[in-house]
Every structure is written in C-alpha cells, then in structure tokens.
Design a protein around this motif. Structure first.
Motif, PDB file in Angstrom:
ATOM      1  N   PHE A  39       0.857  -1.177   0.000  1.00 20.04           N
ATOM      2  CA  PHE A  39       0.000   0.000   0.000  1.00 20.04           C
ATOM      3  C   PHE A  39       0.898   1.234   0.000  1.00 20.04           C
ATOM      4  O   PHE A  39       1.643   1.473   0.950  1.00 20.04           O
ATOM      5  N   ARG A  40       0.832   2.006  -1.095  1.00 22.62           N
ATOM      6  CA  ARG A  40       1.724   3.134  -1.278  1.00 22.62           C
ATOM      7  C   ARG A  40       1.032   4.427  -0.858  1.00 22.62           C
ATOM      8  O   ARG A  40      -0.029   4.771  -1.377  1.00 22.62           O
ATOM      9  N   THR A  41       1.634   5.131   0.083  1.00 24.74           N
ATOM     10  CA  THR A  41       1.064   6.380   0.563  1.00 24.74           C
ATOM     11  C   THR A  41       1.542   7.550  -0.287  1.00 24.74           C
ATOM     12  O   THR A  41       2.561   7.467  -0.974  1.00 24.74           O
ATOM     13  N   LYS A  42       0.791   8.641  -0.231  1.00 23.21           N
ATOM     14  CA  LYS A  42       1.180   9.838  -0.987  1.00 23.21           C
ATOM     15  C   LYS A  42       2.452  10.432  -0.400  1.00 23.21           C
ATOM     16  O   LYS A  42       2.807  10.147   0.752  1.00 23.21           O
ATOM     17  N   PRO A  43       3.178  11.266  -1.149  1.00 18.59           N
ATOM     18  CA  PRO A  43       4.407  11.870  -0.628  1.00 18.59           C
ATOM     19  C   PRO A  43       4.135  12.728   0.606  1.00 18.59           C
ATOM     20  O   PRO A  43       3.041  13.287   0.775  1.00 18.59           O
ATOM     21  N   ASP A  44       5.123  12.841   1.455  1.00 18.35           N
ATOM     22  CA  ASP A  44       5.008  13.714   2.629  1.00 18.35           C
ATOM     23  C   ASP A  44       4.951  15.174   2.198  1.00 18.35           C
ATOM     24  O   ASP A  44       5.585  15.569   1.208  1.00 18.35           O
ATOM     25  N   TYR A  45       4.188  15.973   2.942  1.00 16.85           N
ATOM     26  CA  TYR A  45       4.164  17.416   2.682  1.00 16.85           C
ATOM     27  C   TYR A  45       5.492  18.030   3.129  1.00 16.85           C
ATOM     28  O   TYR A  45       6.010  17.685   4.196  1.00 16.85           O
ATOM     29  N   PRO A  46       6.048  18.955   2.347  1.00 17.52           N
ATOM     30  CA  PRO A  46       7.324  19.558   2.732  1.00 17.52           C
ATOM     31  C   PRO A  46       7.190  20.600   3.831  1.00 17.52           C
ATOM     32  O   PRO A  46       8.165  20.902   4.525  1.00 17.52           O
ATOM     33  N   ASN A  47       5.976  21.183   3.998  1.00 15.72           N
ATOM     34  CA  ASN A  47       5.789  22.192   5.032  1.00 15.72           C
ATOM     35  C   ASN A  47       4.303  22.277   5.397  1.00 15.72           C
ATOM     36  O   ASN A  47       3.453  21.622   4.784  1.00 15.72           O
ATOM     37  N   GLU A  48       4.003  23.100   6.397  1.00 17.22           N
ATOM     38  CA  GLU A  48       2.638  23.226   6.902  1.00 17.22           C
ATOM     39  C   GLU A  48       1.708  23.859   5.875  1.00 17.22           C
ATOM     40  O   GLU A  48       0.523  23.512   5.791  1.00 17.22           O
ATOM     41  N   SER A  49       2.231  24.767   5.061  1.00 20.24           N
ATOM     42  CA  SER A  49       1.409  25.404   4.043  1.00 20.24           C
ATOM     43  C   SER A  49       0.886  24.384   3.037  1.00 20.24           C
ATOM     44  O   SER A  49      -0.301  24.395   2.668  1.00 20.24           O
ATOM     45  N   GLN A  50       1.753  23.486   2.586  1.00 23.18           N
ATOM     46  CA  GLN A  50       1.332  22.473   1.632  1.00 23.18           C
ATOM     47  C   GLN A  50       0.342  21.481   2.263  1.00 23.18           C
ATOM     48  O   GLN A  50      -0.582  21.009   1.603  1.00 23.18           O
ATOM     49  N   ARG A  51       0.552  21.184   3.554  1.00 25.79           N
ATOM     50  CA  ARG A  51      -0.397  20.304   4.240  1.00 25.79           C
ATOM     51  C   ARG A  51      -1.774  20.951   4.293  1.00 25.79           C
ATOM     52  O   ARG A  51      -2.800  20.303   4.064  1.00 25.79           O
TER      53      ARG A  51
END
Length: 276
Positions: free
Chosen positions: A245-257
């Motif tokens: 099960f492949r998860t989406k990439p991690d967010y690089p910062n809080e704004s992108q999250r």
C-alpha cells in the motif's frame, strides 16, 4: 437475494479474464467488456450463464454507456463492481521524430489513443458506474482501477502510457475519499510485470522469470479490496507475490499540508461563487 454483479473491461484476456473467472468462481455475475468480439463471445460461451459478453470500445462513450445500461438490466438492477482494467500501450511515440504533415505542411497531431483508453475511458466509466450503483438494490459499490507500476515510476519507452497511469493514481487518491461518502470505494492497483496480451509472445518468452508477478497476486489484490469496505483512495503496488500500500508523498511544510487537507471548504465556496 440477488448475486453481486461486476463490469470488467479488457475482459477477454490477461488480468481482465483472470478476474472474471475468479469472480464467477465466487458466485458473481460478470459483464465482460472487450474490443475482441470473437474471443469474447467464445469465452463467454465457455464460462457459462454467469457472464454476459458486451462488445465494447471503451474509448467510445456511447458504447460504454450501453455497456453499463445492459449490465445493470442483465444483473437484475444491480451493479457492485467496476473493474476498470482495459488498457493499451503508446500508439505513437512522443520521443520519436517521425512526423506526418497535412496539406499545409503542418505536423499532424500526435495519436493519443492511449489516453483515450487508459484515462478518459476510466473516468467516463466511473461516471457511468456511479449512476447505476446509486440506483442499485445494494446502493454503492467498488471501483478497482488498473494503473501500473508505470503509475509510480517513469517508463521511458512509453511516456504517454506512463502519464495516463500516473493520472489514474491521482484520480484514485482524489476521488476515493469523496465517493466513499456515497458508499463507493475507489482504489487503484499498480501491477509490476504481469504476463498479458500487451506483451508480445516472443518478448514474454525471453522475459526473466524471476521478475514476473504472477496472476495470483492480482487476484489477491482484488480479494483484499473487495473484502474490506474501509479501504478507499488507496494505491496498491503488486510486485511478485506481495501487495504494497503506497502512501502519498510527505508534505514539505505546513502550508502544503493545509492546501492538501484543509483547503476544501475554501475551494467549494469559490466554485459556488464562480459563474458557469
């Protein structure tokens, strides 16, 4: 109680045929859709009354619409699964320099049949499946999209195919949580090399056996997704005998999250206010 009903595209060979036979063995009824009329009809006769063959070019919306209408009626006003499996490789190669020209000397457009079959037809198929699934005796259902390992990694030999399969990964991730609220679970599988009709026989005979993912892994993925209504918006990579099960990439910062997870209400308001 009526038995579950599936629509399987690309059902006359490879993964589509394997899934069809597996579902029938489990007591399902299956509408088999494929462009290969002769093979499809022969297989439907061999498999028996639990299948209905529908000669379908999935890149034609009208043919796909007729497929779902016929399957829904044949299935007793019930649709439980859309296996969006039909796919083709690149029909013209973006990286090559072989141009044809019109009468004005302008380059003719690139043949994008791979996008028509691999991406557009899947989107339209989900649109049609949703229409009937929400009218079904068992309201809701499941969609299993066949992406590819090329939906996770670049396949340099087939860049248009790669683009279509990457798009299917994004589609499943974006649409899965939304349709789950309508009791429709959308997920995508990304098989590694599974022997199918996409691979010429002479290449298949020479392919390293240690790198072949068996059809049993595809069936394992289907059984996993069909057996759990809590799985949605997921990408399942199939390699050898394992599911990942492949998860989406991690967010690089809080704004992108925030953009990814909390901006939905902003966009909904903006779209409501925007003129059509």
């Amino acid at each position: 109680m009526s038995v579950p009903v599936a629509v399987v595209t690309g059902a006359s060979s490879g993964m589509g045929l394997a899934v069809t036979k597996h579902l029938v063995a489990k007591g399902w009824r299956v509408a088999m859709a494929d462009l290969d009329k002769e093979t499809g009809r022969r297989l439907a006769t061999e498999i028996g009354d639990q299948v209905l063959f529908c000669h379908t070019d999935v890149s034609s919306y009208s043919q796909q619409a007729n497929l779902f209408k016929e399957a829904f009626s044949w299935g007793g006003k019930r649709l439980d699964l859309f296996a969006a499996n039909a796919g083709i490789a690149d029909t013209q190669f973006l990286q090559q320099n072989e141009y044809s020209y019109d009468e004005n000397g302008l380059p003719l457009p690139l043949n994008l049949k791979a996008l028509d079959v691999n991406l557009d037809a899947v989107i339209q198929g989900i649109w049609l499946f949703k229409h009937y699934a929400l009218q079904s005796k068992i309201i809701g259902g499941k969609v299993v999209i066949t992406s590819s390992c090329a939906g996770l990694y670049p396949m340099e030999t087939n860049p248009i195919y790669t683009a279509s399969k990457h798009a299917l990964v994004g589609l499943a991730r974006a649409l899965g949580p939304v349709l789950h609220r309508q009791n429709i679970q959308v997920n995508a599988i990304c098989p590694a090399f599974v022997p199918t009709a996409l691979c010429p026989k002479d290449m298949l005979d020479r392919f390293p056996k240690e790198h072949i993912t068996p059809m049993s892994t595809v069936i394992k993925a289907y059984d996993t997704l069909l057996g759990d209504n809590t799985i949605y918006g997921q990408i399942v990579e199939l390699s050898l005998d394992q599911l990942y099960f492949r998860t989406k990439p991690d967010y690089p910062n809080e704004s992108q999250r925030w953009l990814g997870e909390e901006s939905a209400s902003f966009w909904e308001e903006a779209y409501r206010a925007a003129p059509l």
